[in-house]
Each structure stands twice: as structure tokens, then as C-alpha cells.
Motif scaffolding. Structure first.
Motif, short mmCIF file in Angstrom:
data_model
loop_
_atom_site.label_atom_id
_atom_site.label_comp_id
_atom_site.label_asym_id
_atom_site.label_seq_id
_atom_site.Cartn_x
_atom_site.Cartn_y
_atom_site.Cartn_z
N TYR A 91 0.85 -1.19 0.00
CA TYR A 91 0.00 0.00 0.00
C TYR A 91 0.88 1.24 0.00
CZ TYR A 91 -4.38 -2.45 1.22
OH TYR A 91 -5.50 -3.24 1.20
N TYR A 98 0.62 5.43 0.81
CA TYR A 98 -0.09 6.59 1.32
C TYR A 98 0.84 7.79 1.21
CZ TYR A 98 -3.76 3.76 3.50
OH TYR A 98 -4.83 2.91 3.73
N PRO A 144 -2.76 11.36 6.50
CA PRO A 144 -2.33 10.60 5.32
C PRO A 144 -3.48 10.32 4.36
CG PRO A 144 -1.37 9.67 7.31
CD PRO A 144 -2.39 10.70 7.74
N TYR A 161 -4.70 7.80 1.11
CA TYR A 161 -4.46 6.57 0.35
C TYR A 161 -4.18 6.91 -1.10
CZ TYR A 161 -5.82 2.46 -2.42
OH TYR A 161 -5.86 1.44 -3.34
N HIS A 221 -2.72 0.50 -4.12
CA HIS A 221 -2.15 -0.71 -3.55
C HIS A 221 -2.15 -1.82 -4.60
CE1 HIS A 221 -6.35 -1.98 -3.00
NE2 HIS A 221 -5.91 -3.20 -2.77
N TYR A 281 4.56 7.11 2.05
CA TYR A 281 4.76 5.92 2.87
C TYR A 281 4.40 4.67 2.08
CZ TYR A 281 4.72 9.12 6.88
OH TYR A 281 4.98 10.13 7.78
N ARG A 316 0.96 -4.94 4.11
CA ARG A 316 -0.03 -5.50 5.03
C ARG A 316 -0.86 -6.55 4.31
NH1 ARG A 316 -5.32 -2.32 4.77
NH2 ARG A 316 -5.72 -3.18 6.83
N VAL A 317 -1.51 -7.37 5.07
CA VAL A 317 -2.38 -8.38 4.49
C VAL A 317 -3.62 -7.66 3.98
CG1 VAL A 317 -3.69 -10.47 4.90
CG2 VAL A 317 -1.50 -10.12 6.06
N GLY A 318 -3.79 -7.62 2.68
CA GLY A 318 -4.86 -6.83 2.08
C GLY A 318 -6.25 -7.31 2.44
N SER A 319 -6.37 -8.59 2.64
CA SER A 319 -7.70 -9.10 2.94
C SER A 319 -7.94 -9.17 4.45
CB SER A 319 -7.87 -10.50 2.35
OG SER A 319 -6.91 -11.38 2.92
N LYS A 325 -5.31 -1.72 11.07
CA LYS A 325 -3.99 -1.36 11.60
C LYS A 325 -2.97 -1.20 10.48
CE LYS A 325 -0.44 -3.20 14.72
NZ LYS A 325 -0.10 -4.33 15.64
N LEU A 326 -2.25 -0.07 10.51
CA LEU A 326 -1.17 0.19 9.56
C LEU A 326 0.11 0.44 10.34
CD1 LEU A 326 -2.90 2.69 7.09
CD2 LEU A 326 -2.42 0.27 6.68
N PHE A 364 3.52 2.26 9.91
CA PHE A 364 4.21 3.23 9.08
C PHE A 364 5.70 3.19 9.36
CE2 PHE A 364 0.90 5.83 7.09
CZ PHE A 364 -0.22 5.48 7.83
#
Lengths: 112, 115
Positions: A34, A36, A44, A46, A49, A87, A91-94, A99-100, A102
Motif C-alpha cells: 500500500y 499513502y 495521510p 491513500y 495498492h 509511505y 499489510r495483508v490486504g484481505s 492497523k497500519l 508506518f
């Protein structure tokens, strides 16, 4: 800890393409990349991704290498308003979580 | 659709006081996450709420707490404020439903200064 490595800063001439690299050598098979950006003192935003194919939207393009260990965000015609901290996040997209994690990001300075 | 709103935008408190920050997510979003941003530590995840339950928590002391209401609005509270709590506090909401991109939509933040 962030799973990505980005250069701390980059410059780009207005109107030229800005290519922002990101290394994510420990990315897992189900993790997405992803991007941002954060314009000074704002929240931030988006951008885009992807999982393994290249992606494009109205803001940018995302190029992911075949081994998925690195990627490049491309702003095709940078403007002064693209000056921001960018940034790259893995992360697990699904995943069912917001939670991100950075890292320090890349400060892109677009110059006239 | 209205974006994520945070109130207040600016706040000045003194050490030892407590503070409550509010976040209204985008309509239909059930996940609300909170982040702290400081020049030294960057953007750090505080916690996430989903359907009124805390689902994830970052590495912050117990002085930092939060809650989410049935309308998905969220509040975070910091008790016994310290100088180091001065930061930009950001809230983000996400749909996290089937077919969503799972992107986070951030509010403008609340700038907290502790004197």
C-alpha cells in the motif's frame, strides 16, 4: 516494526515523473503493498495498492517486481502539490483490520 | 460522502490533566483506528475499534484508552498528561467489508500541546 525500507528524501522537477522506490524483501505471499502520502500537517491519504500485478489509477502507478521484494510508485507528471511524505506499507490486504505500520517514508520535494 | 472529522482540531493542556479527543468516521465505516504522530517517532498505531470492541492495540501505556459507540463514533482519552504526549493525533476509518480495498481514510488530526 515496519517491513519496508525507503530513501529518506527525493527531489523531482515539476512536470517530470517521480519514481519512489520501496524495498520489502520479507513480504509474505498474502501481503499487499500500500502507498499513502501525507501533505504537511494533514492526515495521510491513500494512493494505491497492489499484490503482484502492476496497478494504475488516476493518481499514480505501482510497479511491483516479479519477486515482489521491491516496488516503485510512479507519479507520472509531478506537480508542486505532490510535495509530501510518501509511505510504503506492507499489510495483508484481505485482513480484517485497519492497523497500519508506518515507516519513516520518503519526503518528495517537487521543484519548479 | 463527508470525510472523517476530528474534534477539536487544536488543544492545549498542562501536565497531569486528562484529555478526550473525538472522531466521527465516514458513514458506513465500522473500523476506527487511532495514531499518534511526533517528529521523533513518526506515525505510531495506538488502537483500533470495530463494532464497539477494541481489536488491536499498539505499544502505548494504559494512560491511553479509547472507546467506540454504537454509531461508530470513537473517542480516545489520555490521562495524566506528560510533555511527551504532545503530538498530532490522527483518526482513520475503514469499511473493511467484502469487496472493499481496505484503505484507511484519515481525518485532519487533533494537535495536542502539553505545557
Amino acid at each position: 516494526d515496519a517491513k519496508t525500507t525507503q530513501p529518506p528524501s527525493m527531489d523531482c522537477a515539476e512536470g517530470r515523473a517521480a519514481n519512489l522506490p520501496c524495498n520489502h524483501s520479507t513480504i509474505s505471499g498474502n501481503e499487499y503493498v500500500y502507498w499513502y502520502r501525507q501533505i504537511h500537517s494533514q492526515g495521510p491519504q491513500y494512493i494505491i495498492h497492489g499484490l503482484k500485478n502492476n496497478e494504475t489509477n488516476e493518481m499514480a502507478s505501482l510497479i511491483i517486481t516479479e519477486d515482489r521484494k521491491s516496488s516503485t510508485l510512479i507519479l507520472p507528471h509531478a506537480t508542486l502539490r505532490d510535495t509530501a511524505v510518501y509511505y510504503c506499507i506492507v499489510r495483508v490486504g484481505s485482513s480484517n483490520t485497519g492497523k497500519l505500520i508506518f515507516g519513516q517514508g520518503t519526503t518528495l520535494q517537487v521543484k519548479p | 460522502k463527508a470525510g472523517v472529522t476530528q474534534t477539536p482540531r487544536y488543544l492545549i493542556k498542562t501536565r497531569g490533566q486528562q484529555v478526550t479527543l473525538s472522531c466521527s468516521p465516514i458513514s458506513g465505516h465500522r473500523s476506527v483506528s487511532w495514531y499518534q504522530q511526533t517528529p521523533g517517532q513518526g506515525l505510531q498505531f495506538l488502537f483500533e475499534y470495530f463494532s464497539e470492541t477494541q481489536r488491536n492495540k499498539g505499544n502505548f501505556p494504559g494512560r491511553f484508552s479509547g472507546r467506540q459507540f454504537s454509531n461508530s463514533r470513537s473517542e480516545m482519552n489520555v490521562s495524566t498528561l506528560e510533555l511527551g504526549d504532545s503530538a498530532l493525533y490522527l483518526c482513520a476509518s475503514s469499511y473493511l467489508g467484502q469487496g472493499s480495498q481496505n484503505e484507511q481514510f484519515f481525518g485532519p488530526g487533533t494537535r495536542l500541546t502539553v505545557l
